[in-house]
Design an enzyme around this catalytic site. Structure first.
Site, PDB file in Angstrom:
ATOM      1  N   ASP A 180       7.403   0.935  -2.373  1.00 53.17           N
ATOM      2  CA  ASP A 180       7.013  -0.448  -2.638  1.00 53.17           C
ATOM      3  C   ASP A 180       8.161  -1.091  -3.418  1.00 53.17           C
ATOM      4  O   ASP A 180       9.099  -0.424  -3.867  1.00 53.17           O
ATOM      5  CB  ASP A 180       5.681  -0.530  -3.373  1.00 53.17           C
ATOM      6  CG  ASP A 180       5.021  -1.899  -3.164  1.00 53.17           C
ATOM      7  OD1 ASP A 180       5.710  -2.848  -2.733  1.00 53.17           O
ATOM      8  OD2 ASP A 180       3.811  -2.039  -3.434  1.00 53.17           O
TER       9      ASP A 180
HETATM   10  C1  NOJ Z   1       4.886  -5.639  -3.236  1.00 54.12           C
HETATM   11  C2  NOJ Z   1       3.562  -5.353  -2.618  1.00 54.12           C
HETATM   12  O1  NOJ Z   1       2.847  -4.407  -3.373  1.00 54.12           O
HETATM   13  C3  NOJ Z   1       3.670  -4.878  -1.189  1.00 54.12           C
HETATM   14  O2  NOJ Z   1       2.380  -4.746  -0.648  1.00 54.12           O
HETATM   15  C4  NOJ Z   1       4.505  -5.820  -0.397  1.00 54.12           C
HETATM   16  O3  NOJ Z   1       4.534  -5.449   0.958  1.00 54.12           O
HETATM   17  C5  NOJ Z   1       5.893  -5.822  -1.008  1.00 54.12           C
HETATM   18  N1  NOJ Z   1       5.807  -6.329  -2.373  1.00 54.12           N
HETATM   19  C6  NOJ Z   1       6.903  -6.657  -0.211  1.00 54.12           C
HETATM   20  O4  NOJ Z   1       6.617  -7.987  -0.357  1.00 54.12           O
END
Ligand code: NOJ
Length: 764
Positions: A294
């Site tokens: 993430d």
């Molecule tokens: C953080 C989020 O937790 C995740 O779900 C998302 O896909 C990413 N950022 C990218 O934006």
């Protein structure tokens, strides 16, 4: 692809391809794509392989001048040097083409980029938030919604979405409940499959399908106290029985990527967990796509207190099987050194790069890196009529009728004087919900606009106090209006003497979503006060709720005759709501998540385990020694699976084909469903079981099947389900999936509260 690059690559492929053709062992084992991946890897430097493991956020106006300094310039250089495998948040054909051109034409090997984006519920044309879609229980519709989202996103150059989020969520305080399929593992698993199949389509190499990503692996939805990014405590049984099955369903549906998670589970950050990523996902399940971290979650292991520094974090994550680094800069900076120092095996780098390259081949990017970059298609597809029709259909299916005690709904189409009250009624942004990066503010059809499409009633609108101050983009909790009451009295005056009052209340579109946890689940700002004041002057209220999470609306439930849960329904929100209010569409949604009576009850979910002291009739009326609260009942406000229709349904004649069966046999459950009301309508019939005793305590009820049955007024139909050993399996004390012999209850009905039941025994 530039000619020099193609030559190196083709040469390698020819040599290795030839070798493998002569080796019968390899020939039978390796797919053509795997052979191509091997060939390509054989000509890559260590740095280039690590480059594939690097995912950068879009960093400059790709079509504009090159960045000269700072982080953007560094990223630009890395891209030119073949040190970037994928990018996110670059969209629009021109922009995608520009970055792809650098990767393909300016780097040594010309390996194309994967272009990722959070395509969560539609893209520019927005479908309902995922929690709302789940309320439809309509797997075909959900799959179509994902398919449409892929069509629109791919037309803008995107070929990878960070969806579906398949985290089970039992705590309405957690803002990201809006992004998942609710609290039930069975329903969420089927929805995970539908979404993956929708995004990826039947042919991933087509120009309008995109790779999906099951996230967040794992346990992110169990954030303690509902506070986003918080620690989680999950025991192995809950992990296996509740949290992992939707991920496994996504894997089985062929999902190409997984995203790990920000949280730690039992002291190990998910991003650094070998147990989750290598042992369970890759070894046990045989997942052969790649795992992306993430955003920044590799370097966040420093803040977690699990890694000493970013280099250490890179080492932990790479060893754990986290294949791609999103925005931690950990791999691109440190992995080569870690390999050279013998800290990380080069084999891990080869495996990670191979997994990523494989997905690139499967997407067809090597055949045509610009396949998603067709300006004519972009123009034709974005915001097309077909996409609008699709999100309207999904929006109608997603609404849940919570109450209609005086049959105020559906509304007559003429002759009514209607007051429409509430700031959200003419809000054209909130209905878009959170996660709408490609959609502009003010592009949803408001409720007021939707209602005006029915011209033969007389509508007067009064907003009441504003829900928030400032611009609608990314509204923060501090923007919620708690001081300015202007408009309050006028709204109350407007409601007086009208035939019906439609009050549109709830949350702003950004009050749920990532980083949007709340402890108060009531109506924010002055909305509760306004509702009560309007009720004083006119009791004929239809409350339309717009929200991204379950709310505690006890007062409304006790007093307001009609309540429609309309979530955040996307671009066509107002049209969908108006069609339901006027009865042109009979609502059939059922709640995918329990609505508590009080925030103190959360986590609250229907499939909880039984305690040793449940409520029984043996309890003396005065005893306190059973599992309960002294100041509120254990019951929710609205249970999982609950939802009404303009018609009514009755369940009769429940029969089991046998009272016992062995593990090879099955039991047929049949019953008669009757539409006992006056409208044609659809009912989501639900099948639950209870395993009465087992090696690990089983839930008091577990959903095991459902069907959507469409009946004309007065019509009856026989409905059946089949239960076999597979239906009864759980991850037992023997650490495996198995059904244990013993007694089971079977329930059928229109919600998880049903007590229409029978029982049977499973034998060896
Ligand atoms: C953080 C989020 O937790 C995740 O779900 C998302 O896909 C990413 N950022 C990218 O934006």
């Amino acid at each position: 692809m530039n000619k020099r690059v193609k030559f190196i690559y083709l040469l390698a492929f020819a040599i290795l391809g030839f070798a493998s053709c002569n080796s019968p062992k390899n020939k039978s084992k390796k797919s053509v794509i795997d052979q191509k991946v091997d060939s390509l890897l054989s000509v890559m430097t260590l740095e280039e392989k690590i480059g594939q493991m690097n995912l950068y956020n879009g960093f400059w106006d790709a079509t504009g001048p090159k960045p000269k300094n700072g982080n953007a310039a560094k990223k630009y250089q890395d891209l030119k040097n073949g040190l970037v495998g994928a990018m996110l948040n670059v969209r629009g054909v021109k922009n995608v083409k520009a970055v792809q051109k650098i990767a393909v034409e300016e780097t040594r090997l010309g390996i194309p980029l994967i272009i990722g984006f959070d395509v969560i519920h539609g893209h520019k044309t927005l479908a309902p938030i995922p929690l709302a879609e789940a309320a439809s229980w309509d797997l075909e519709a959900i799959k179509t919604a994902a398919r449409n989202a892929a069509v629109e996103a791919s037309a803008e150059g995107i070929n990878w979405t960070f969806a579906p989020m398949v985290d089970i969520s039992r705590d309405a305080r957690w803002g990201r409940v809006m992004e998942g399929a609710g609290e039930d593992t069975y329903l969420a698993s089927l929805i995970a499959k539908a979404r993956v199949e929708g995004f990826q389509g039947e042919d991933l190499s087509a120009h309008n399908t995109i790779a999906a990503c099951a996230k967040h692996f794992a346990a992110y939805g169990f954030a303690e106290a509902g506070r986003d990014y918080n620690t989680t405590e999950v025991n192995p049984s809950t992990l296996r029985n509740t949290i992992l099955p939707p991920f496994k369903a996504a894997k089985d549906a062929g999902v190409k990527t997984f995203m790990n998670a920000f949280n730690d589970a039992d002291g190990i950050p998910a991003t650094g967990s070998q147990h989750l990523q290598r042992t369970i996902l890759k070894e046990e399940w045989g997942f052969n796509g790649f795992v992306v971290s993430d955003w920044g979650s590799i370097k966040e292991m420093i803040a977690h207190g699990y890694a000493k520094d970013n280099k250490h974090a890179a080492e932990i994550a790479a060893k754990a099987g986290s294949d791609m680094d999103m925005e931690s800069y950990a791999y691109v900076k440190h992995l080569a050194g870690l390999v050279k120092d013998g800290k990380v095996k080069e084999a891990y780098i080869n495996q990670a790069a191979a997994r990523i390259l494989k997905v690139k081949f499967e997407l067809g990017l090597f055949d045509d890196p610009y396949k998603y970059c067709d300006e004519a298609r972009e123009k034709e597809v974005l915001g097309s009529k077909e996409l609008h029709a699709g999100v309207l259909d999904m929006a109608k299916k997603s609404m849940v009728l919570l109450k209609n005690s005086t049959n105020l709904l559906p509304l007559k189409k003429q002759g009514l004087n209607i007051a429409v009250i509430g700031d959200l009624a003419d809000d054209k942004t909130s209905p878009l919900g959170s996660w709408r990066l490609a959609a502009e503010d003010n592009t949803a059809i408001s409720v007021l606009e939707g209602l005006k499409a029915y011209p033969n009633n007389n509508i007067t609108f009064a907003s009441g106090p504003k829900l928030y101050t400032g611009t609608p983009t990314f509204v923060k909790e501090t923007q919620i209006n708690t001081t300015d009451k202007s408009g309050f009295n006028e709204a109350v005056r407007t409601a007086r003497n009208k035939d019906v009052v439609i009050m549109v209340l709830g949350e702003h579109g950004f009050q749920s979503g990532e980083g949007r946890s709340r402890v108060d689940l009531g109506l924010p700002s002055f909305q509760q006060q306004l509702l009560e004041a309007v009720y004083e002057v006119n009791k004929n209220i239809v409350l339309v709720l717009m929200n991204g999470r379950p709310l505690t609306i006890n007062w409304a439930d006790a007093n307001i005759p009609s309540i429609l849960e309309a979530w955040q329904l996307g671009t066509q929100s107002g049209n969908a709501i108006a069609q339901v209010l006027y009865g042109d569409y009979n609502p059939s949604g059922k709640l995918p998540m329990t609505f508590p009576k009080h925030v103190g009850q959360v986590p609250i979910y229907y499939n909880h385990k039984s305690t040793g002291r449940p409520k029984t009739s043996d309890h003396d009326a005065n005893t306190v020694f059973w599992s309960h609260y002294g100041d509120i009942s254990n019951d929710p406000l609205y249970e999982f699976g609950y939802g009404l229709s303009y018609t009514t349904f009755t369940y009769d004649n429940l029969k089991l084909s046998a009272k016992s069966c062995n593990k090879k046999g099955n039991i047929k459950v049949t019953f008669t469903l009757k539409n006992s009301g006056n409208y044609r309508g659809k009912e989501v019939v639900q099948l639950y079981i209870q395993d009465l005793y087992a090696s690990i305590i089983r839930p008091v009820k577990e959903l095991k099947g459902f069907k959507i049955v469409d009946l004309k007024a007065g019509e009856s139909k026989k409905v059946s389900f089949t239960i076999d050993a597979k239906t009864l399996e759980f991850y037992s004390a023997n650490n495996k999936w198995e059904a244990e012999v013993g007694e089971f209850k079977v329930f059928v009905g229109g919600s998880s509260k049903t007590n229409i039941e029978d029982s049977f025994e499973l034998t060896d």
